[in-house]
Design a protein around this motif. Structure first.
Motif, PDB file in Angstrom:
ATOM      1  N   TYR A  48       0.847  -1.171   0.148  1.00  0.00           N
ATOM      2  CA  TYR A  48       0.013   0.000   0.022  1.00  0.00           C
ATOM      3  C   TYR A  48       0.754   1.295   0.022  1.00  0.00           C
ATOM      4  O   TYR A  48       0.247   2.574  -0.110  1.00  0.00           O
ATOM      5  CB  TYR A  48      -0.975  -0.014   1.432  1.00  0.00           C
ATOM      6  CG  TYR A  48      -1.923  -1.298   1.082  1.00  0.00           C
ATOM      7  CD1 TYR A  48      -3.204  -0.943   0.507  1.00  0.00           C
ATOM      8  CD2 TYR A  48      -1.813  -2.367   2.141  1.00  0.00           C
ATOM      9  CE1 TYR A  48      -4.048  -1.947   0.338  1.00  0.00           C
ATOM     10  CE2 TYR A  48      -2.861  -3.169   1.907  1.00  0.00           C
ATOM     11  CZ  TYR A  48      -3.903  -2.934   1.013  1.00  0.00           C
ATOM     12  OH  TYR A  48      -4.849  -4.145   0.935  1.00  0.00           O
ATOM     13  N   GLY A  49       2.140   1.280   0.060  1.00  0.00           N
ATOM     14  CA  GLY A  49       3.087   2.392   0.109  1.00  0.00           C
ATOM     15  C   GLY A  49       2.835   3.215   1.190  1.00  0.00           C
ATOM     16  O   GLY A  49       2.607   2.583   2.346  1.00  0.00           O
ATOM     17  N   ALA A  50       2.855   4.567   1.248  1.00  0.00           N
ATOM     18  CA  ALA A  50       2.823   5.441   2.339  1.00  0.00           C
ATOM     19  C   ALA A  50       1.550   5.496   2.956  1.00  0.00           C
ATOM     20  O   ALA A  50       1.633   5.644   4.219  1.00  0.00           O
ATOM     21  CB  ALA A  50       3.179   6.889   1.724  1.00  0.00           C
ATOM     22  N   LYS A  51       0.474   4.830   2.517  1.00  0.00           N
ATOM     23  CA  LYS A  51      -0.649   4.844   3.331  1.00  0.00           C
ATOM     24  C   LYS A  51      -0.456   3.788   4.229  1.00  0.00           C
ATOM     25  O   LYS A  51      -1.171   3.973   5.312  1.00  0.00           O
ATOM     26  CB  LYS A  51      -2.031   4.300   2.281  1.00  0.00           C
ATOM     27  CG  LYS A  51      -2.175   5.285   1.315  1.00  0.00           C
ATOM     28  CD  LYS A  51      -2.986   6.527   1.858  1.00  0.00           C
ATOM     29  CE  LYS A  51      -3.364   7.452   0.617  1.00  0.00           C
ATOM     30  NZ  LYS A  51      -4.135   8.524   0.898  1.00  0.00           N
ATOM     31  N   ALA A  52       0.515   2.934   4.338  1.00  0.00           N
ATOM     32  CA  ALA A  52       0.861   1.919   5.331  1.00  0.00           C
ATOM     33  C   ALA A  52       1.422   2.431   6.390  1.00  0.00           C
ATOM     34  O   ALA A  52       1.916   1.460   7.429  1.00  0.00           O
ATOM     35  CB  ALA A  52       1.201   0.772   4.616  1.00  0.00           C
ATOM     36  N   LEU A  53       2.085   3.478   6.205  1.00  0.00           N
ATOM     37  CA  LEU A  53       3.160   4.130   7.165  1.00  0.00           C
ATOM     38  C   LEU A  53       2.426   4.865   8.319  1.00  0.00           C
ATOM     39  O   LEU A  53       1.453   5.784   7.942  1.00  0.00           O
ATOM     40  CB  LEU A  53       4.293   4.702   6.666  1.00  0.00           C
ATOM     41  CG  LEU A  53       4.894   4.140   5.709  1.00  0.00           C
ATOM     42  CD1 LEU A  53       6.005   4.960   4.897  1.00  0.00           C
ATOM     43  CD2 LEU A  53       5.807   2.968   6.152  1.00  0.00           C
ATOM     44  N   THR A  96       9.428   8.588  -4.110  1.00  0.00           N
ATOM     45  CA  THR A  96       9.492   7.191  -4.523  1.00  0.00           C
ATOM     46  C   THR A  96      10.169   7.179  -6.079  1.00  0.00           C
ATOM     47  O   THR A  96       9.503   7.919  -7.045  1.00  0.00           O
ATOM     48  CB  THR A  96       8.048   6.612  -4.956  1.00  0.00           C
ATOM     49  OG1 THR A  96       7.588   6.598  -3.566  1.00  0.00           O
ATOM     50  CG2 THR A  96       7.935   5.273  -5.205  1.00  0.00           C
ATOM     51  N   ALA A  97      11.432   6.515  -6.091  1.00  0.00           N
ATOM     52  CA  ALA A  97      12.101   6.396  -7.544  1.00  0.00           C
ATOM     53  C   ALA A  97      11.552   5.403  -8.319  1.00  0.00           C
ATOM     54  O   ALA A  97      11.707   5.527  -9.561  1.00  0.00           O
ATOM     55  CB  ALA A  97      13.607   6.274  -7.215  1.00  0.00           C
ATOM     56  N   LYS A  98      11.007   4.408  -7.827  1.00  0.00           N
ATOM     57  CA  LYS A  98      10.600   3.148  -8.789  1.00  0.00           C
ATOM     58  C   LYS A  98       9.373   2.429  -7.793  1.00  0.00           C
ATOM     59  O   LYS A  98       9.569   2.550  -6.428  1.00  0.00           O
ATOM     60  CB  LYS A  98      11.563   2.110  -8.979  1.00  0.00           C
ATOM     61  CG  LYS A  98      11.178   1.011  -9.750  1.00  0.00           C
ATOM     62  CD  LYS A  98      12.362   0.228 -10.074  1.00  0.00           C
ATOM     63  CE  LYS A  98      12.034  -0.978 -11.064  1.00  0.00           C
ATOM     64  NZ  LYS A  98      13.024  -1.918 -11.214  1.00  0.00           N
ATOM     65  N   CYS A  99       8.436   2.273  -8.684  1.00  0.00           N
ATOM     66  CA  CYS A  99       7.279   1.400  -7.873  1.00  0.00           C
ATOM     67  C   CYS A  99       6.473   0.607  -9.281  1.00  0.00           C
ATOM     68  O   CYS A  99       5.965   1.203 -10.127  1.00  0.00           O
ATOM     69  CB  CYS A  99       6.180   2.249  -7.313  1.00  0.00           C
ATOM     70  SG  CYS A  99       4.925   1.371  -6.525  1.00  0.00           S
ATOM     71  N   VAL A 100       6.860  -0.765  -9.054  1.00  0.00           N
ATOM     72  CA  VAL A 100       6.447  -1.399 -10.210  1.00  0.00           C
ATOM     73  C   VAL A 100       5.819  -2.689  -9.620  1.00  0.00           C
ATOM     74  O   VAL A 100       6.273  -3.327  -8.472  1.00  0.00           O
ATOM     75  CB  VAL A 100       7.492  -1.793 -11.247  1.00  0.00           C
ATOM     76  CG1 VAL A 100       8.647  -2.523 -10.608  1.00  0.00           C
ATOM     77  CG2 VAL A 100       6.670  -2.579 -12.456  1.00  0.00           C
ATOM     78  N   GLY A 113       4.298   3.067 -11.186  1.00  0.00           N
ATOM     79  CA  GLY A 113       3.740   4.097 -10.275  1.00  0.00           C
ATOM     80  C   GLY A 113       3.132   3.806  -9.103  1.00  0.00           C
ATOM     81  O   GLY A 113       2.452   2.832  -8.917  1.00  0.00           O
ATOM     82  N   ALA A 114       3.342   4.467  -8.009  1.00  0.00           N
ATOM     83  CA  ALA A 114       3.041   4.478  -6.786  1.00  0.00           C
ATOM     84  C   ALA A 114       1.442   4.249  -6.513  1.00  0.00           C
ATOM     85  O   ALA A 114       0.989   3.350  -6.150  1.00  0.00           O
ATOM     86  CB  ALA A 114       3.540   5.284  -5.644  1.00  0.00           C
ATOM     87  N   THR A 119      -3.669   1.330  -6.490  1.00  0.00           N
ATOM     88  CA  THR A 119      -4.934   1.078  -6.854  1.00  0.00           C
ATOM     89  C   THR A 119      -5.174  -0.506  -7.360  1.00  0.00           C
ATOM     90  O   THR A 119      -6.311  -1.078  -7.072  1.00  0.00           O
ATOM     91  CB  THR A 119      -5.527   1.985  -8.188  1.00  0.00           C
ATOM     92  OG1 THR A 119      -5.231   3.456  -7.577  1.00  0.00           O
ATOM     93  CG2 THR A 119      -6.693   1.836  -8.633  1.00  0.00           C
ATOM     94  N   PHE A 120      -4.273  -0.805  -7.938  1.00  0.00           N
ATOM     95  CA  PHE A 120      -4.230  -2.244  -8.486  1.00  0.00           C
ATOM     96  C   PHE A 120      -4.435  -3.230  -7.327  1.00  0.00           C
ATOM     97  O   PHE A 120      -5.194  -4.036  -7.139  1.00  0.00           O
ATOM     98  CB  PHE A 120      -2.966  -2.699  -9.404  1.00  0.00           C
ATOM     99  CG  PHE A 120      -3.260  -3.903  -9.870  1.00  0.00           C
ATOM    100  CD1 PHE A 120      -3.764  -4.320 -11.098  1.00  0.00           C
ATOM    101  CD2 PHE A 120      -2.690  -5.004  -9.352  1.00  0.00           C
ATOM    102  CE1 PHE A 120      -3.959  -5.584 -11.706  1.00  0.00           C
ATOM    103  CE2 PHE A 120      -2.774  -6.320  -9.821  1.00  0.00           C
ATOM    104  CZ  PHE A 120      -3.144  -6.725 -10.776  1.00  0.00           C
ATOM    105  N   VAL A 121      -3.760  -2.892  -6.267  1.00  0.00           N
ATOM    106  CA  VAL A 121      -3.780  -3.882  -4.956  1.00  0.00           C
ATOM    107  C   VAL A 121      -4.962  -3.837  -4.349  1.00  0.00           C
ATOM    108  O   VAL A 121      -5.373  -4.902  -4.002  1.00  0.00           O
ATOM    109  CB  VAL A 121      -2.533  -3.684  -4.064  1.00  0.00           C
ATOM    110  CG1 VAL A 121      -2.656  -4.357  -2.894  1.00  0.00           C
ATOM    111  CG2 VAL A 121      -1.151  -3.905  -4.807  1.00  0.00           C
ATOM    112  N   VAL A 122      -5.596  -2.458  -4.352  1.00  0.00           N
ATOM    113  CA  VAL A 122      -7.069  -2.621  -3.699  1.00  0.00           C
ATOM    114  C   VAL A 122      -7.897  -3.142  -4.421  1.00  0.00           C
ATOM    115  O   VAL A 122      -8.651  -3.912  -3.885  1.00  0.00           O
ATOM    116  CB  VAL A 122      -7.179  -1.024  -3.717  1.00  0.00           C
ATOM    117  CG1 VAL A 122      -8.764  -0.932  -3.227  1.00  0.00           C
ATOM    118  CG2 VAL A 122      -6.399  -0.129  -2.479  1.00  0.00           C
TER     119      VAL A 122
END
Length: 897
Positions: A48-53, A96-100, A113-114, A119-122
């Motif tokens: 979930y990226g930064a939403k999980a921090l 975020t330099a890379k997110c794939v 893209g983060a 969105t895909f994981v959700v």
């Protein structure tokens, strides 16, 4: 859904870690502060990226590093996926330099893209970060989150997990659609009423009858106009005939007048022409006299010009010879001018070069003066810098002396300070754990003492007689004293470390200042060396500049002498030019006399030609007067004829007819204008009537169309009302079923992990209000349970929700692994054993992967796979390793205890 592998590089305390995760129960074991929870947070962050921090993105990157990498491999619904994130620090900001995300079901093979990855994981897991926590991730310190939530918050959490929120979203959309239809329907009904009123208003004006009346009246007006126009044309014809007759007589009168004028004009012209012929005779006499005078002047001019004859050939030959002489003189003058100009240019150039050399000599002397002044200034500054260098040496020596009596070498102060701070942080974490256990144990003691005061068992609430649980109270009291002593010891150690940190900070400041002073000393030393080298160079440069100035002045003097000699030669050439110009002026004077002779000869020829023209003009004027006399006779005859044709009675009759016709036309025009205005008004009124009819027909059509639209909107409004009610009823029905199933699963789970005679059942009502019933039927709020029971109750509730979510989906369950982060914080040893039972129960329900993070050794017995986390106190970096365990022996050991 299952986690397969997590790889970390520079993520929080992990420098380089690669961990495989399998099915079953995985226990991540280690001391407090070793970095266990960071492994779970990395999995959560990968999804979930930064939403999980809990903190910021900057906290992800390991201290002292600039980039962090996180890779997570997981399996969902039989498909494999991989998420990779790279975080880069730029100054104090992380990006975020890379997110794939890659996977076989991913469109085009990957998502970049983060935002798009999240969105895909959700969409894939059908839950966002909050839902993930509420369903499967019991985070450290949040074990009581669900029980502490209000019923409304609990209802929203569970509804969102079971996708019931979608039904509410659909119901809200149907409601918004219904309200939108109501707004449009209200507008259309109002429009329909307005159109009906407009139709009624238009029909009251009877546009069809009005159109027929106007068309009949218009026909009558057009007939009257046609009659008047016919009579007007007859009057115009009578008037035109009379005008023609009058015009004919008027033309004859005008012709008589013209003839009178012409006759008088011819007589006058004849007399005037005779006067001109006399003037021409006088002009001819004057021209002959002028010719004689010019011939005498030509004879005198030939004598002065030394010509033998005034023939054209002789004059032309003389002119040619003079032209050739003038050209020779002009060429000589031009050559002398160019020669003089060359001498003058050369003299000017030499003078300019001399001036330039003098200027350069002056510049060299100025430069020499500047270099000498700079040499004096640099000598003074060099002395100041050498003095400053001595002061810096004294300060460096004083700072170096501060490291002689301390246990830290120069250059190690920062590392020593970091070690002390890390040690203090670890002790603070340990102190917080001790304080938490102390508060929990004190609460149990206080609750037990209250129950004992009431004559009840502190464990089960029954009579204290013959209860096996009374003896545990003394153990808890002893545990409180031990924890309190441990707390005081840790607090004293933290205070001691505070003093050490202050001394270490002072050494770090001294070390930093020492480095700055050394750099400053090296810089000044380098500057002193450079200035010593440049002092000699500047003295040499000043001497060279003065020598160059002397050379420039000597060369300038030589150039000025040469310039004066060249100027003298230019003056001699100018004198020769003056002599040649005087000779050329004499040649020009001779040419002017020849031109004068030629001009006089031309004037004589012109005068003789003029005499010929005067003679011809007198002859032409005589012939012109003869012609005029003939025309005069003819016009006199025509005048007599016209005087005989003019009849005054016919003129009077024509004037009378013209007057009568004009009078009728004056009377008929206003009438025609009035009828034309009436016709125009009728045309306009007819157009208005037709417009009203067309508007009425359009209003009929528009009213019918709006009526049809209103009927369709009324039908659509009924459909949206039914749809809104259907979504609401469906959500209520599904919630009722979920509440029944969740209540059943919760009671099953709680009975298995906490079987005793104290509680009969747990009730969950339709509003998600939780109530615990004792055997005697007394209802208890979950908050009334003891600390350990309340924590275990919450874990049972979370597991029941997890089961409901897994079993509520047809086919494969999409739930993630069940994750418990430090679930034993509020549990004593007896309740920890029941937590092991709860884990075994979830395994029995078919949960494929359970991950537990704990420092408690008792949970190791429930593990299929044991992962140990350790932190190096020197580098402050964490490492993980898989441990080989004998699960059966571990379980037996726990049972014996």
């Amino acid at each position: 859904m299952r986690f397969d592998r997590i790889r970390l590089k520079n993520f929080k305390p992990y420098a380089d870690t690669d961990l495989d995760l399998g099915d079953g129960v995985t226990v991540i074991h280690g001391l407090n502060g070793s970095g266990k929870s960071s492994l779970l947070e990395a999995c959560f962050f990968a999804l979930y990226g930064a939403k999980a921090l809990d903190g910021t993105l900057e906290d992800v990157v390991t201290n002292g590093e600039e980039e962090s990498e996180i890779e997570l491999w997981f399996t969902h619904a039989g498909e494999e996926y991989r998420v990779e994130r790279r975080i880069r620090l730029s100054g104090e900001r992380a990006t975020t330099a890379k997110c794939v995300l890659e996977g076989s079901t991913v469109p085009e093979g990957s998502v970049d893209g983060a935002r798009d990855v999240r969105t895909f994981v959700v969409d894939l897991l059908r839950m966002d970060a909050d839902a993930f926590v509420n369903c499967a991730y019991v985070r450290q310190g949040e074990v009581n989150k669900l029980i502490n939530a209000t019923p409304t918050e609990r209802q929203d959490m569970i509804d969102d997990l079971l996708q019931l929120g979608k039904l509410e979203e659909y119901r809200e959309r149907a409601r918004n659609a219904r309200l939108g239809v109501e707004d449009v329907l209200s507008d259309k009904r109002g429009g329909l009423r307005e159109l009906a009123a407009q139709v009624e208003e238009k029909e009251e004006t009877n546009p069809y009858e009005r159109l027929n009346a106007l068309q009949t009246e218009l026909k009558e007006v057009k007939a009257a106009i046609e009659r008047y126009e016919t009579q007007r044309e007859k009057a115009k014809q009578s008037r035109d005939d009379a005008v023609s007759t009058l015009d004919d007589y008027e033309k004859k009168r005008e012709e008589l007048a013209d003839l009178d004028d012409d006759i008088d004009s011819l007589k006058s012209d004849i007399a005037e022409t005779e006067e001109k012929r006399e003037t021409l005779r006088e002009n001819a006499r004057e021209a002959r006299e002028r010719t004689d005078e010019l011939e005498s002047t030509v004879a005198d001019a030939i004598a002065e010009s030394e010509l033998d004859t005034a023939a054209d050939d002789a004059i032309a030959a003389r002119v040619t010879a003079l032209d050739e002489r003038r050209d020779e003189l002009t060429d000589s003058i031009q050559e002398l001018r160019e020669r003089a100009q060359g001498f003058e240019n050369q003299s000017s150039n030499l003078a300019e070069k001399a001036t330039d050399l003098e200027s350069r000599a002056e510049q060299k002397r100025t430069r020499a003066d500047e270099l000498e002044r700079k040499h004096e200034s640099d000598t003074s500054k060099l002395a100041d810098q050498r003095e400053k260098l001595g002061d810096l040496d004294d300060r460096v020596e004083a700072l170096e002396a501060r490291f002689e009596d301390v246990p830290v070498d120069r250059g190690d102060a920062s590392a020593h300070l970091a070690d002390l701070r890390e040690r203090k942080s670890a002790i603070r974490d340990e102190l917080e754990t001790v304080r938490t256990k102390l508060r929990s144990t004190r609460q149990r003691v206080e609750e037990a003492e209250r129950l004992l005061g009431e004559g009840k068992c502190p464990e089960c609430g029954q009579s204290v007689d013959d209860s096996p649980h009374v003896d545990t109270l003394d153990e808890d009291r002893t545990r409180v004293r031990e924890l309190d002593a441990e707390r005081e010891e840790l607090e004293a150690e933290i205070e001691s470390l505070g003093d050490d940190i202050e001394r270490a900070e002072s050494l770090v400041d001294a070390e930093n200042e020492l480095g700055q002073l050394r750099e400053q000393r090296d810089s000044i030393t380098s500057l002193v060396d450079q200035r010593e080298e440049t002092l000699a160079e500047k003295a040499e440069q000043a001497e060279a500049a003065r020598d160059a100035a002397d050379e420039h002045e000597e060369k300038a003097e030589e150039l000025r002498d040469a310039a004066e000699q060249t100027a003298s030669k230019a003056e001699e050439s100018r004198d020769e030019i003056s002599e040649l110009q005087a000779k050329r002026e004499q040649v020009d004077a001779n040419e002017e006399r020849l031109e004068r002779i030629q001009s006089l000869r031309d004037e004589i020829a012109d005068t003789e030609a003029r005499l010929d023209r005067i003679s011809e003009r007198r002859s032409d004027l005589g012939e012109l007067n003869d012609e005029r006399r003939e025309r005069l006779g003819e016009k006199q005859r025509r005048r007599r004829e016209l005087r005989e044709d003019v009849d005054e009675s016919q003129i009077r009759q024509a004037k009378e007819k013209k007057s009568n016709a004009e009078e009728y036309l004056e009377q008929v025009e206003p009438e025609l204008e009035s009828l034309a205005e009436r016709r125009t008004k009728l045309d306009n009124d007819i157009g208005g009537a037709k417009t009203d009819i067309r508007r009425l027909e359009e209003l009929h059509e528009k009213r019918d169309h709006v009526a049809e639209r209103v009927e369709a909107l009324e039908s659509l409004h009924e459909e949206t009302e039914e749809l809104e009610a259907m979504y609401g009823d469906l959500r209520a029905e599904l919630r009722r079923r979920n509440v029944e199933t969740l209540e059943r699963m919760l009671n099953e789970t709680f009975d298995l992990v906490y079987a005793n005679d104290a509680y009969a059942r747990i009730r969950l009502d339709g509003e998600y209000e939780l109530t615990v019933y004792q055997k005697d039927g007394q209802a208890l709020d979950p908050e009334q349970l003891s600390g350990g029971e309340r924590a275990l109750f919450n874990l049972s509730l979370r597991c029941a929700i997890y089961r409901l979510l897994a079993e509520g989906i047809e086919g494969a369950a999409p739930t993630p692994p069940l994750i418990l982060d430090e679930p034993t914080v509020f549990l004593d040893s007896g309740h920890v054993g029941r937590l092991v039972d709860l884990v075994e129960e979830m395994r029995g329900f078919g949960v494929r992967q359970i991950i537990i993070v704990s420092h408690d050794d008792e949970l190791v017995g429930a593990a299929d796979d044991l992962v140990t986390v350790e932190k190096d106190p020197t580098s402050n970096r964490s490492t993980v390793r898989h441990e080989e365990i004998d699960a059966l022996a571990a379980v037996e050991s726990v049972a014996d205890d």
